[in-house]
Design a protein around this motif. Structure first.
Motif, PDB file in Angstrom:
ATOM      1  N   LEU A  76       0.265   1.591  13.947  1.00 40.12           N
ATOM      2  CA  LEU A  76       0.155   1.258  12.752  1.00 40.12           C
ATOM      3  C   LEU A  76      -0.137  -0.326  12.545  1.00 40.12           C
ATOM      4  CD1 LEU A  76       0.808   2.204   9.746  1.00 40.12           C
ATOM      5  CD2 LEU A  76       3.059   1.156   9.936  1.00 40.12           C
ATOM      6  N   ASP A  77       0.254  -0.960  13.437  1.00 38.91           N
ATOM      7  CA  ASP A  77      -0.426  -2.541  13.239  1.00 38.91           C
ATOM      8  C   ASP A  77      -1.732  -2.708  13.573  1.00 38.91           C
ATOM      9  OD1 ASP A  77       2.234  -3.107  12.586  1.00 38.91           O
ATOM     10  OD2 ASP A  77       2.754  -3.932  14.363  1.00 38.91           O
ATOM     11  N   GLU A  78      -2.105  -1.630  14.799  1.00 43.76           N
ATOM     12  CA  GLU A  78      -3.718  -1.864  15.150  1.00 43.76           C
ATOM     13  C   GLU A  78      -4.702  -1.357  14.036  1.00 43.76           C
ATOM     14  OE1 GLU A  78      -6.696  -2.656  17.817  1.00 43.76           O
ATOM     15  OE2 GLU A  78      -4.423  -3.015  18.002  1.00 43.76           O
ATOM     16  N   VAL A  79      -4.182  -0.159  13.269  1.00 42.05           N
ATOM     17  CA  VAL A  79      -4.777   0.511  12.269  1.00 42.05           C
ATOM     18  C   VAL A  79      -4.865  -0.842  11.162  1.00 42.05           C
ATOM     19  CG1 VAL A  79      -5.015   2.225  10.468  1.00 42.05           C
ATOM     20  CG2 VAL A  79      -4.388   2.928  12.987  1.00 42.05           C
ATOM     21  N   ARG A  80      -3.699  -1.206  10.702  1.00 48.25           N
ATOM     22  CA  ARG A  80      -3.861  -2.189   9.524  1.00 48.25           C
ATOM     23  C   ARG A  80      -4.663  -3.476  10.008  1.00 48.25           C
ATOM     24  NH1 ARG A  80       2.400  -2.191   8.009  1.00 48.25           N
ATOM     25  NH2 ARG A  80       2.436  -0.226   6.521  1.00 48.25           N
ATOM     26  N   GLY A  81      -4.871  -3.546  11.210  1.00 55.18           N
ATOM     27  CA  GLY A  81      -5.677  -4.836  11.570  1.00 55.18           C
ATOM     28  C   GLY A  81      -7.182  -4.546  11.209  1.00 55.18           C
ATOM     29  N   THR A  82      -7.418  -3.408  10.765  1.00 55.84           N
ATOM     30  CA  THR A  82      -8.949  -3.126  10.482  1.00 55.84           C
ATOM     31  C   THR A  82      -9.203  -3.459   8.878  1.00 55.84           C
ATOM     32  OG1 THR A  82      -8.432  -0.981   9.789  1.00 55.84           O
ATOM     33  CG2 THR A  82      -9.102  -1.252  12.255  1.00 55.84           C
ATOM     34  N   GLY A  83      -8.218  -3.800   8.069  1.00 57.35           N
ATOM     35  CA  GLY A  83      -8.141  -4.127   6.866  1.00 57.35           C
ATOM     36  C   GLY A  83      -7.851  -2.839   5.873  1.00 57.35           C
ATOM     37  N   LYS A  84      -7.708  -1.986   6.547  1.00 60.67           N
ATOM     38  CA  LYS A  84      -7.368  -0.594   5.703  1.00 60.67           C
ATOM     39  C   LYS A  84      -5.822  -0.558   5.391  1.00 60.67           C
ATOM     40  CE  LYS A  84     -11.275   1.148   5.724  1.00 60.67           C
ATOM     41  NZ  LYS A  84     -11.939   0.985   4.346  1.00 60.67           N
ATOM     42  N   THR A  85      -5.583   0.208   4.127  1.00 59.20           N
ATOM     43  CA  THR A  85      -4.547   0.390   3.748  1.00 59.20           C
ATOM     44  C   THR A  85      -3.622   1.521   4.653  1.00 59.20           C
ATOM     45  OG1 THR A  85      -4.726  -0.059   1.535  1.00 59.20           O
ATOM     46  CG2 THR A  85      -2.903   1.141   1.854  1.00 59.20           C
ATOM     47  N   ALA A  86      -2.641   1.329   5.340  1.00 61.98           N
ATOM     48  CA  ALA A  86      -2.216   2.283   6.469  1.00 61.98           C
ATOM     49  C   ALA A  86      -0.519   2.378   6.053  1.00 61.98           C
ATOM     50  CB  ALA A  86      -2.420   2.234   7.623  1.00 61.98           C
ATOM     51  N   ASP A  87      -0.213   3.639   6.461  1.00 60.12           N
ATOM     52  CA  ASP A  87       1.386   3.635   6.310  1.00 60.12           C
ATOM     53  C   ASP A  87       1.517   4.893   7.521  1.00 60.12           C
ATOM     54  OD1 ASP A  87       0.574   5.572   4.782  1.00 60.12           O
ATOM     55  OD2 ASP A  87       2.399   5.205   3.221  1.00 60.12           O
ATOM     56  N   MET A  88       2.922   5.109   7.702  1.00 62.84           N
ATOM     57  CA  MET A  88       3.117   6.377   8.605  1.00 62.84           C
ATOM     58  C   MET A  88       3.131   7.522   7.815  1.00 62.84           C
ATOM     59  SD  MET A  88       3.676   4.820  11.276  1.00 62.84           S
ATOM     60  CE  MET A  88       4.289   6.208  12.287  1.00 62.84           C
ATOM     61  N   TRP A  89       2.846   8.593   8.306  1.00 61.43           N
ATOM     62  CA  TRP A  89       2.455   9.680   7.836  1.00 61.43           C
ATOM     63  C   TRP A  89       3.759  10.413   7.028  1.00 61.43           C
ATOM     64  CZ3 TRP A  89      -1.888  12.289   6.488  1.00 61.43           C
ATOM     65  CH2 TRP A  89      -1.687  13.643   6.214  1.00 61.43           C
ATOM     66  N   PRO A  90       3.889  10.565   5.762  1.00 65.39           N
ATOM     67  CA  PRO A  90       5.028  10.916   5.065  1.00 65.39           C
ATOM     68  C   PRO A  90       5.337  12.447   4.629  1.00 65.39           C
ATOM     69  CG  PRO A  90       3.686  10.173   3.471  1.00 65.39           C
ATOM     70  CD  PRO A  90       2.761  10.048   4.821  1.00 65.39           C
ATOM     71  N   PHE A  91       4.410  13.376   5.280  1.00 68.83           N
ATOM     72  CA  PHE A  91       4.249  14.646   4.844  1.00 68.83           C
ATOM     73  C   PHE A  91       4.602  15.557   5.981  1.00 68.83           C
ATOM     74  CE2 PHE A  91       0.796  12.627   2.423  1.00 68.83           C
ATOM     75  CZ  PHE A  91       1.564  12.601   1.206  1.00 68.83           C
ATOM     76  N   VAL A  92       5.310  16.847   5.688  1.00 67.55           N
ATOM     77  CA  VAL A  92       5.450  17.828   6.784  1.00 67.55           C
ATOM     78  C   VAL A  92       4.687  19.153   6.038  1.00 67.55           C
ATOM     79  CG1 VAL A  92       7.812  16.883   7.656  1.00 67.55           C
ATOM     80  CG2 VAL A  92       7.757  18.471   5.658  1.00 67.55           C
ATOM     81  N   PRO A  93       4.474  19.930   7.199  1.00 68.51           N
ATOM     82  CA  PRO A  93       3.845  21.311   6.619  1.00 68.51           C
ATOM     83  C   PRO A  93       4.889  22.037   5.802  1.00 68.51           C
ATOM     84  CG  PRO A  93       3.478  21.076   9.021  1.00 68.51           C
ATOM     85  CD  PRO A  93       4.371  19.936   8.712  1.00 68.51           C
ATOM     86  N   TYR A  94       4.059  22.764   4.939  1.00 68.41           N
ATOM     87  CA  TYR A  94       4.817  23.294   3.502  1.00 68.41           C
ATOM     88  C   TYR A  94       5.705  24.480   4.143  1.00 68.41           C
ATOM     89  CZ  TYR A  94       5.068  26.234  -0.698  1.00 68.41           C
ATOM     90  OH  TYR A  94       5.717  27.041  -1.828  1.00 68.41           O
ATOM     91  N   ASN A  95       5.545  25.106   5.156  1.00 65.42           N
ATOM     92  CA  ASN A  95       6.204  26.373   5.604  1.00 65.42           C
ATOM     93  C   ASN A  95       7.506  25.784   6.425  1.00 65.42           C
ATOM     94  OD1 ASN A  95       4.818  25.352   7.711  1.00 65.42           O
ATOM     95  ND2 ASN A  95       4.046  27.637   8.264  1.00 65.42           N
ATOM     96  N   LEU A  96       7.666  24.536   6.791  1.00 64.33           N
ATOM     97  CA  LEU A  96       8.717  24.048   7.596  1.00 64.33           C
ATOM     98  C   LEU A  96      10.046  23.563   6.714  1.00 64.33           C
ATOM     99  CD1 LEU A  96       6.857  22.102  10.499  1.00 64.33           C
ATOM    100  CD2 LEU A  96       7.693  24.617  10.492  1.00 64.33           C
ATOM    101  N   VAL A  97       9.709  23.508   5.389  1.00 65.58           N
ATOM    102  CA  VAL A  97      10.905  23.150   4.701  1.00 65.58           C
ATOM    103  C   VAL A  97      11.551  24.208   3.691  1.00 65.58           C
ATOM    104  CG1 VAL A  97      10.037  20.682   4.621  1.00 65.58           C
ATOM    105  CG2 VAL A  97       9.346  22.368   2.740  1.00 65.58           C
ATOM    106  N   ALA A  98      12.865  24.538   3.442  1.00 63.19           N
ATOM    107  CA  ALA A  98      13.509  25.279   2.917  1.00 63.19           C
ATOM    108  C   ALA A  98      13.013  25.329   1.253  1.00 63.19           C
ATOM    109  CB  ALA A  98      14.862  25.291   3.173  1.00 63.19           C
ATOM    110  N   TYR A  99      13.015  24.155   0.794  1.00 63.93           N
ATOM    111  CA  TYR A  99      12.910  24.158  -0.698  1.00 63.93           C
ATOM    112  C   TYR A  99      11.714  23.139  -0.934  1.00 63.93           C
ATOM    113  CZ  TYR A  99      17.655  25.885  -0.239  1.00 63.93           C
ATOM    114  OH  TYR A  99      18.623  26.516   0.034  1.00 63.93           O
ATOM    115  N   PRO A 100      10.439  23.614  -0.914  1.00 62.20           N
ATOM    116  CA  PRO A 100       9.339  22.622  -1.019  1.00 62.20           C
ATOM    117  C   PRO A 100       9.122  22.151  -2.654  1.00 62.20           C
ATOM    118  CG  PRO A 100       8.545  25.128  -0.733  1.00 62.20           C
ATOM    119  CD  PRO A 100       9.960  24.968  -0.576  1.00 62.20           C
ATOM    120  N   TYR A 101       9.644  22.885  -3.464  1.00 58.22           N
ATOM    121  CA  TYR A 101       9.712  22.256  -4.915  1.00 58.22           C
ATOM    122  C   TYR A 101      10.803  21.225  -5.277  1.00 58.22           C
ATOM    123  CZ  TYR A 101       5.559  25.103  -5.351  1.00 58.22           C
ATOM    124  OH  TYR A 101       4.293  25.747  -4.909  1.00 58.22           O
ATOM    125  N   ALA A 102      11.734  21.095  -4.217  1.00 56.04           N
ATOM    126  CA  ALA A 102      12.703  19.995  -4.688  1.00 56.04           C
ATOM    127  C   ALA A 102      12.290  18.788  -5.086  1.00 56.04           C
ATOM    128  CB  ALA A 102      13.832  19.987  -3.389  1.00 56.04           C
TER     129      ALA A 102
END
Length: 147
Positions: A76-102
Motif C-alpha cells: 500500500l505504501d509503495e502504491v501511494r508513493g506514486t501519488g495515486k489515491t490507494a487503500d486496501m480492497w474493501p470488497f468481497v464477491p457477491y456470492n460469498l456473503v449471505a446478506y448482500p443487501y444488508a
C-alpha cells in the motif's frame, strides 16, 4: 567438549536476530487509475517489489493484486508513493456473503459482482437461516436427497 559446543549454540541462537518471515499471500489494493499512464506508473512501482512473485493491474476494477511473500502495508505504501489515491480492497464477491443487501454492504460504487465486506452481510453460521441454506446445498454430502 560436546557440552561447551551445545552451550555456545544456545547462546548464539538467542543473540541472532529473528528473521521476519512473511507467509505467501495475495494483497489487493484499490487504486484510482484513469488512463494508461496511471496504469504504467503503478506497474513500475510494483514490478520490482521485494518478495513479489506475480502481480496484476486491473484498470477496469481499479485494483492491483500482488502475490508473494509481501506485507500488505508495504504494498500500500509503495502504491501511494506514486501519488495515486490507494487503500486496501474493501470488497468481497457477491456470492460469498449471505446478506448482500444488508445495510452498508451494497455499494453503488463497487465493481460489478462485488459488495463491501461488512459484518452484517456475513451472517451467523448458527442461525436457522444459515442452517437451512446449507441443508439444501448441492455441495453438502449430507444434504436432502429429495431434490
Amino acid at each position: 567438549m560436546g557440552i561447551l559446543r551445545n552451550l555456545s549454540e544456545c547462546f548464539t541462537f538467542y543473540t541472532k536476530p529473528a528473521e521476519k518471515r512473511i507467509p505467501k499471500k495475495t494483497v489487493h489494493v484499490r487504486v484510482k487509475m484513469d488512463c494508461e499512464g496511471c496504469v504504467k506508473k503503478v506497474t513500475n512501482a510494483v514490478e520490482d517489489f521485494e518478495g513479489m512473485e506475480s502481480f496484476v493491474v486491473n484498470k477496469s476494477l481499479q485494483r492491483v493484486s500482488v502475490t508473494g511473500n509481501v506485507d500488505a502495508q508495504d504494498v500500500l505504501d509503495e502504491v501511494r508513493g506514486t501519488g495515486k489515491t490507494a487503500d486496501m480492497w474493501p470488497f468481497v464477491p457477491y456470492n460469498l456473503v449471505a446478506y448482500p443487501y444488508a445495510q452498508g454492504a451494497y455499494d453503488m460504487k463497487a465493481p460489478t459482482g462485488f459488495v463491501r465486506n461488512v459484518p452484517q452481510a456475513v451472517g451467523d453460521p448458527k442461525s436457522p437461516e444459515m442452517k437451512m441454506m446449507v441443508l439444501f446445498n448441492d455441495d453438502n454430502p449430507n444434504a436432502c436427497s429429495i431434490m
